[in-house]
Design an enzyme around this catalytic site. Sequence first.
Site: not given
Ligand code: ACO
Length: 363
Positions: A246, A305
């Site tokens: 998140h 989610e």
């Molecule tokens: N699985 C694996 N790796 C992850 C995940 C995940 N679910 N989420 C983040 N990471 C990693 C990224 O790969 C990144 O690693 P890196 O720095 O080595 O490249 C690091 O964590 C940071 O990722 P960001 O995208 O910068 O983090 P952000 O906080 O902006 O992203 C998000 C948040 C989009 C929710 C992300 O965690 C994600 O894609 N999750 C999976 C999809 C999901 O569950 N979406 C629903 C979210 S809840 C809502 O919006 C209502």
Amino acid sequence: MKNGLEDVVAAETQLSHVDGEAGQLIIRGVSLDHLAGHASYEDVVALLFGGLLGQAYDRAELARRLGEMRAEVFAHVGAVDGPLLELPPVDIMRALIARLPDGDDLDTALRLLAAPAVFLPAALRLKLGEAPVAPKPALSHSADILAMLGDRMPSKQEVAALDAYLVTISDHGLNASTFASRVVASTKAGLTSSVLAAIGALKGPLHGGAPGPVLDMLEAIGTAENAEAWLLDALDHGERLMGFGHRVYRVRDPRADALKGALKRLTTADPASHHRIQLAEAVEQSALAILKARKPDRPLDVNVEFYTALLLDALSFPREAFTGVFAIGRTVGWIAHAREQALEGRLIRPRSLYVGPLPQQAA
Ligand code: ACO
């Protein structure tokens, strides 16, 4: 310039607070722990609307007017034509909401709460070739949504589960769709315009369009024994684990526990659903251990989610409707924020940093 406006404070609000370090969500002074599973959808509407829409009203009057509005907006369902029926359910819902008058009074607000609750079940039935079911104004909002969806009276447990979901997702700080609603409200456009902008922002896969893939993942994993190998393989292929991570929470999203509790209360008697929850818990435990090992510097925990997908599935919503159900629950937050912005805020008009070419100097 802050890419994605990360950590930028762009509004003051009394409506909700997301504490990402403590994993706490406060809605108008009440912790989510005290709301989900205890308050009804109508209770939260009264909580979020209080003082923002002119007249004072009690909870019973609000529920009665909301029921009348569901009956009123049902007439718009007749406008769905062939081309509209080809669109995804959330787009049909949005198109019908666009037919409603703009305004900034309580009736406009209640009509906008009623509209997605009536239009989404109708769109789903029409897409299946079935006749829409007319609202029953005397029912609670959640009971009527389920009655319109399934053409049967829902059980008390089903109504309680949908109430818990709608309450849990009613408001969540300055997320992308709520910000869109406030931007429109800051121009003094009406509430219908704010809600339409918010739905547009919500439906993207980075915001409210995500829960369907969680179900896909659980179905692909199939058994608890398969979880670790499947999850490792997905990460090795550069995929993200759906339902984890998140932007704001650095610990467990409190909404996940609220929804997991609601799901367990709903499905205690059903062995198949019980098995599904056990699978989800096994996948969750495995994913948390793997993410901790793979990303030791980035706390990644379960988000809203993960259990949303299971709960809405257990309530017989098809997965292509999940984003629309999210909109049904979040509309109250969008409206409350729009009113707060219109009453207390200024026009939202930030600046951009020009990085394009400069005009040629005259010779
Ligand atoms: N699985 C694996 N790796 C992850 C995940 C995940 N679910 N989420 C983040 N990471 C990693 C990224 O790969 C990144 O690693 P890196 O720095 O080595 O490249 C690091 O964590 C940071 O990722 P960001 O995208 O910068 O983090 P952000 O906080 O902006 O992203 C998000 C948040 C989009 C929710 C992300 O965690 C994600 O894609 N999750 C999976 C999809 C999901 O569950 N979406 C629903 C979210 S809840 C809502 O919006 C209502």
